[in-house]
Design a protein around this motif. Sequence first.
Motif: not given
Length: 121
Positions: A20-25, A37-41, A50-54, A75-76
């Motif tokens: 499922x889509x989840x966000x690690x902060x 953000x960890x979500x489905x492609x 995995x989308x890394x953002x500030x 994005x990874x």
Amino acid sequence: MDLFTEKEYEELKKLEGHTETETFRGPVIDDLVVEIVHRVHRLDPSRMIYIVNLNHDTVENLFNDDLYWRAEPVKFCHGFPTLEQIQTAVQKQLDYLHDVPESKSKVLNIDWDPNVPDFDS
């Protein structure tokens, strides 16, 4: 500035098997926080990206800062990123935010397979 440490990486790894889509902060340091953000492609639902953002929500005059728009999310698309890859992505965004000239990354996210969709809007 160490915005993403091994401790945060161990916490992030708990999302690895989830679908499922989840966000690690991460922790807030000097008004900056790493969000992943960890979500489905979207083009290949069998994979997660995995989308890394500030996150700059607490920075004053955010919308007047041209440099903010250069600090794009990274994005990874080819599996769970390593700690070094995430730290490199965060450093790139910090460099943009502080107007540091383009640096040569030690880690390149180019594990490319022409049969695997890479683009994910």
